[in-house]
Structure formats: structure tokens, C-alpha cells
Design an enzyme around this catalytic site. Structure first.
Site, PDB file in Angstrom:
ATOM      1  N   HIS A  90       0.859  -1.187   0.000  1.00 12.93           N
ATOM      2  CA  HIS A  90       0.000   0.000   0.000  1.00 12.93           C
ATOM      3  C   HIS A  90       0.891   1.233   0.000  1.00 12.93           C
ATOM      4  O   HIS A  90       1.820   1.329   0.809  1.00 12.93           O
ATOM      5  CB  HIS A  90      -0.909   0.027   1.234  1.00 12.93           C
ATOM      6  CG  HIS A  90      -1.759   1.254   1.262  1.00 12.93           C
ATOM      7  ND1 HIS A  90      -2.951   1.349   0.569  1.00 12.93           N
ATOM      8  CD2 HIS A  90      -1.562   2.472   1.828  1.00 12.93           C
ATOM      9  CE1 HIS A  90      -3.460   2.555   0.723  1.00 12.93           C
ATOM     10  NE2 HIS A  90      -2.642   3.253   1.494  1.00 12.93           N
ATOM     11  N   ASP A 169     -15.278   2.598   6.755  1.00 15.58           N
ATOM     12  CA  ASP A 169     -14.240   3.522   6.307  1.00 15.58           C
ATOM     13  C   ASP A 169     -14.715   4.353   5.134  1.00 15.58           C
ATOM     14  O   ASP A 169     -14.387   5.530   5.033  1.00 15.58           O
ATOM     15  CB  ASP A 169     -12.964   2.769   5.936  1.00 15.58           C
ATOM     16  CG  ASP A 169     -11.929   3.746   5.410  1.00 15.58           C
ATOM     17  OD1 ASP A 169     -11.539   4.630   6.195  1.00 15.58           O
ATOM     18  OD2 ASP A 169     -11.562   3.683   4.228  1.00 15.58           O
ATOM     19  N   ARG A 176     -14.566  12.751   6.459  1.00 14.38           N
ATOM     20  CA  ARG A 176     -13.302  13.418   6.810  1.00 14.38           C
ATOM     21  C   ARG A 176     -12.846  14.335   5.686  1.00 14.38           C
ATOM     22  O   ARG A 176     -12.292  15.410   5.917  1.00 14.38           O
ATOM     23  CB  ARG A 176     -12.227  12.369   7.117  1.00 14.38           C
ATOM     24  CG  ARG A 176     -12.462  11.645   8.446  1.00 14.38           C
ATOM     25  CD  ARG A 176     -11.579  10.406   8.538  1.00 14.38           C
ATOM     26  NE  ARG A 176     -10.194  10.713   8.327  1.00 14.38           N
ATOM     27  CZ  ARG A 176      -9.314   9.882   7.727  1.00 14.38           C
ATOM     28  NH1 ARG A 176      -9.693   8.698   7.313  1.00 14.38           N
ATOM     29  NH2 ARG A 176      -8.060  10.233   7.593  1.00 14.38           N
ATOM     30  N   SER A 191      -7.924   3.848   8.852  1.00 12.53           N
ATOM     31  CA  SER A 191      -8.608   3.796   7.557  1.00 12.53           C
ATOM     32  C   SER A 191      -7.866   2.839   6.614  1.00 12.53           C
ATOM     33  O   SER A 191      -8.458   1.923   6.021  1.00 12.53           O
ATOM     34  CB  SER A 191      -8.651   5.216   6.980  1.00 12.53           C
ATOM     35  OG  SER A 191      -8.928   5.214   5.612  1.00 12.53           O
ATOM     36  N   LYS A 195      -8.831  -1.650   5.815  1.00  6.78           N
ATOM     37  CA  LYS A 195      -9.055  -2.222   4.485  1.00  6.78           C
ATOM     38  C   LYS A 195      -8.027  -3.307   4.188  1.00  6.78           C
ATOM     39  O   LYS A 195      -8.349  -4.352   3.638  1.00  6.78           O
ATOM     40  CB  LYS A 195      -8.987  -1.123   3.419  1.00  6.78           C
ATOM     41  CG  LYS A 195     -10.198  -0.206   3.474  1.00  6.78           C
ATOM     42  CD  LYS A 195     -10.070   1.004   2.569  1.00  6.78           C
ATOM     43  CE  LYS A 195      -9.093   2.032   3.070  1.00  6.78           C
ATOM     44  NZ  LYS A 195      -9.182   3.359   2.547  1.00  6.78           N
TER      45      LYS A 195
HETATM   46  N1  URA Z   1      -5.928   6.776   2.315  1.00  3.51           N
HETATM   47  C1  URA Z   1      -6.888   6.099   2.978  1.00  3.51           C
HETATM   48  O1  URA Z   1      -7.316   5.038   2.546  1.00  3.51           O
HETATM   49  N2  URA Z   1      -7.345   6.634   4.133  1.00  3.51           N
HETATM   50  C2  URA Z   1      -6.886   7.785   4.645  1.00  3.51           C
HETATM   51  O2  URA Z   1      -7.341   8.187   5.697  1.00  3.51           O
HETATM   52  C3  URA Z   1      -5.895   8.472   3.949  1.00  3.51           C
HETATM   53  C4  URA Z   1      -5.419   7.936   2.776  1.00  3.51           C
END
Ligand code: URA
Length: 431
Positions: A90, A169, A176, A191, A195
């Protein structure tokens, strides 16, 4: 368990607690996340709570529970049937960051399955799915069954994350985004990791970007985010490491969807920009080590052409044509150096904004992107330039976009007399 079976709390009490710096209990967190996802807590109350967390943070126990509660709102994937280790990457997002494209097939060619669930870009950083969608025919959406079948047959899949993973999320991130509460380390960490943990990968490497083109502008902030995410992954049983990598300068030589696919294919063919190759190999080594295959050298596998074979099979499996010509923009504009010297700095944020304005990115999530739009830079810090040399080529289908993009690039490249010190791509490793 649905919310009617759970202990109930008064949302205002929870907001006050976080506002005053107190910690929430586990049952309070479980209820809050579930009730918000079910539409039982108003957006204005969750906004107030997110802002209180932005200022007062979450304790490690609260953060673990918050992340687990977000995971529990959705499905969890399981790749045990593959009979092969799995690893995923990621990136916190950067300009010219096309690394997933060569990385996923490379790691798969080393014998580790790569389930890479990706997203679309918003703002100045590009999205992996937007890049791949510039390949004629390529489809991002797959069912879980099809994803598993491709992983089994080919070893790598890059596809859209379904709506089933951590739906809390999706809702919270959208909130957000419009309430100034994105840039909070516990909220970002929970967040991303909710995932990634729900996705069911065995090993995970995080590419945490630092610099003007990244969320995290300083190494200290990036290191704290990386440590927080590595802790969450490790606690959840995912072998997680992080690399802090430079995003003061954009990666490679291009930012834009088809432009970046072309550059990624060059890497898979054994060429490509040195920094893209270096970071691809560094992340591959982390993924292989996490998956228990640290004995394999990904540089040998890249040189063998096997990663290119996986790429072609992976694109074909998602209805793409790996041999089709990539789209090109109908208009280009060249910017030339105004003096002799050495390129000193190339500002990632300015380049990302210019690519975005040219049509490579979107302002709202429903906006279309132009496949051929973007910026090519012909020099990187340390390169010698002569007055009149081309330094940028801008690509777009809508020439009216040149003017704002040129304004973004006006101070993006600095040229001086001295050869600047080289900056490494990988700044630190955490894990
Ligand atoms: N990417 C995400 O998936 N969540 C965040 O809060 C910031 C970047």
C-alpha cells in the site's frame, strides 16, 4: 451483532469524552462505529468526534479497537485456498507513483500471490485503477470469485476494492474529506489498515511517502504514521513492514495515466527510470521477505522477463489488450530551460497539480479522467541542462488547460550551477 443487540451510548457523551482528552471504552467504540455505519449517528456528530480525535488522538488500545470495529462492519477475504503465500503493498500516494504496476507481476513471478485491491485517484495523486483503465478493454471490477481465480491461475490481480471491505471507512473517509479531518495519524492509520487487514493478505509492505507531493510533509510525521500502521498490522497477524520513501521529487519521468503505464512496461522490459526500478525492487524484497521467500532476488526475476509474462497474462485476464497502442493526448506543449546548469529540485506537488489540471486527475470522484493527459519531465535533479533544452512536455486533449498547468510548473524546476547532492529514494525502513 446489530446495534440493537449492543450496549447503547449517548453520542454527545462520547464526543465530550474525546473533546476533553478521555479515552473511549471498547464497547463504546464498537457501538459508535457500527451505529455510524448503520446511519444511526448523524454526520455532524461524527464530524465533531473526528475533529476531537484530530486534536486529541487515540490511545493505542483505542486505535486497535477502532480499526477492528471498522473491519467488523464488512467482509473479510481469505486466500488460504491458494496454497501460496500472499503479499500486498500500500502506498500513501504520490506523484508519478506507478510502482504497483510493475511490482505486482514481479512479486507474482517470484511465486508469491499478490491480491492488490486499489483505488482511483482524487486530487493531485494518481490512482492505480485510472492508470490501468487507459489500457484498451481493461476492466477494474471483479467479483471475489473471479479475483480468486485470477490469483490462482496468474498469481497477481489488481482490481477495484469492492464495497464489502470495511464499509465504515468508506463513509467516514468521505466525511473526513469534507470536514478537514483527513490529516490525523490515527484516522489515516485505521482507515488504511482496516481495508488491508480485511483484504486478508499474509504480508504487507507500506510505502509511506514523505515530501511536498505526499500527505506527510516531514520524515518525523511519516515515521509516526508508519510505526502506527506497522503496529496495527502486526497486532492483527499480518507481517507488516514500511519503507519511508522520497516524495519531494516525483517518481520516474511521467505523471499521467497512459504515460505511467508506458513507463511501467519499460521497467518490466528491463529498462525504465532508475528510481522506479530501485523502489520496485526494494518493495518486492520486503514483500518476499514478509511472505517467507526472502531467498529470491527479484532483480534476477525482473531480468528474466517472467514478470513481463505475468503482466501480459494479468492484463488479458481483465479483458485488456497488452499489445494495443496506448492513448495519446491530442495536444502537447513543450517547456524549455531558461539557462544552463544542473537541475537542483523538481517539486512533486507542482508536477502533480499540473498533471491533474491537464486532465489526468479528477476534482470530484465522479469526474472522468483523460487517459493521455499528464506531464513528462525530461530532467531530474542532478541532470545537466542547456538553455533551450526541453524540460517538460505537457499532454492534454483540452488545450485550454495548458495555461493553468504552465502556471503550476513555473517554479517547479530549479536550475543552479552546482551538481546537487543525490537524495536516496528509500529514506528509512520501519518494522
Ligand atoms: N488513504 C486512505 O485510505 N485513508 C486515509 O485516511 C488516507 C489515505
Amino acid at each position: 451483532m446489530n446495534t440493537s443487540d449492543m450496549a447503547r451510548f449517548d453520542t454527545v457523551d462520547l464526543i465530550r469524552a474525546k473533546r476533553d482528552g478521555d479515552a473511549l471504552t471498547d464497547p463504546q467504540i464498537d457501538w459508535l462505529i457500527r451505529a455510524y455505519t448503520a446511519g444511526q449517528i448523524a454526520d455532524e456528530q461524527m464530524s465533531a468526534l473526528a475533529m476531537a480525535i484530530f486534536f486529541n488522538g487515540l490511545e493505542p488500545r483505542e486505535l486497535r479497537r477502532w480499526t477492528a470495529a471498522m473491519i467488523d462492519t464488512g467482509e473479510r477475504l481469505n486466500f488460504a485456498s491458494l496454497g501460496r503465500p500472499t503479499a500486498d503493498k500500500h502506498s500513501t500516494g504520490g506523484v508519478g507513483d506507478k510502482i504497483t504496476l510493475p511490482l505486482a507481476p514481479l512479486v507474482a513471478a517470484c511465486g508469491v500471490a499478490v491480491p492488490q485491491l486499489s483505488g482511483r485517484g482524487l486530487g493531485h495523486t494518481g490512482g492505480t485503477l485510472d492508470k490501468l483503465e487507459s489500457i484498451p478493454g481493461w476492466q477494474a471490477a471483479l467479483t471475489n470469485e473471479r479475483m480468486l481465480a485470477i490469483l490462482d491461475q496468474i498469481g497477481a490481480v489488481i482490481c477495484a476494492a469492492g464495497t464489502g471491505l470495511a464499509p465504515a471507512d468508506k463513509k467516514l473517509y468521505a466525511l473526513r474529506d469534507v470536514t478537514g479531518t483527513v490529516e490525523s495519524i490515527p484516522l489515516i492509520a485505521s482507515s488504511i489498515m482496516s481495508k488491508k487487514i480485511a483484504e486478508g493478505t499474509g504480508a504487507l509492505v507500506l510505502d509511506v511517502k514523505v515530501g511536498s507531493g505526499a500527505f506527510m510533509k516531514t520524515t518525523e510525521q511519516a515515521a509516526e504514521l508508519a510505526r502506527t500502521m506497522v503496529g496495527l498490522g502486526t497486532d492483527a497477524g499480518v507481517r507488516t513492514t514500511a519503507l519511508l520513501t522520497d516524495m519531494a521529487t516525483p517518481l520516474g519521468r511521467t505523471a499521467g495515466n497512459a504515460l505511467e503505464v508506458r513507463e511501467s512496461v519499460e521497467v518490466l522490459a528491463g529498462g525504465g527510470p532508475a528510481d522506479v526500478v530501485e523502489l520496485t525492487l526494494a518493495l518486492a524484497r520486503e514483500m518476499l521477505a514478509g511472505a517467507g521467500r526472502g531467498d529470491i532476488d527479484p532483480a534476477d526475476v525482473l531480468a528474466s522477463g517472467k514478470a513481463m509474462d505475468v503482466w501480459r497474462a494479468m492484463i488479458t485476464a481483465q479483458s485488456g489488450d497488452p499489445d494495443a497502442a496506448l492513448p495519446v493526448a491530442s495536444h502537447t506543449e513543450v517547456v524549455r530551460a531558461d539557462r544552463d546548469g544542473y537541475a537542483q529540485t523538481l517539486d512533486a506537488l507542482s508536477v502533480g497539480l499540473a498533471a491533474w489540471r491537464l486532465g489526468a486527475g479528477r476534482a470530484r470522484k465522479e469526474d472522468p479522467v483523460q487517459a493521455g493527459a499528464g506531464v513528462e519531465w525530461h530532467v531530474r535533479p542532478g541532470d545537466a541542462v542547456r538553455r533551450g533544452d526541453p524540460v517538460f512536455t505537457l499532454h492534454t486533449d483540452t488545450p485550454v488547460r495548458f495555461e493553468p498547468a504552465l502556471a503550476d510548473l513555473a517554479d517547479a524546476l530549479t536550475i543552479g550551477d552546482e551538481l546537487p547532492a543525490a537524495t536516496p529514494v528509500v529514506l528509512a525502513r520501519i518494522g
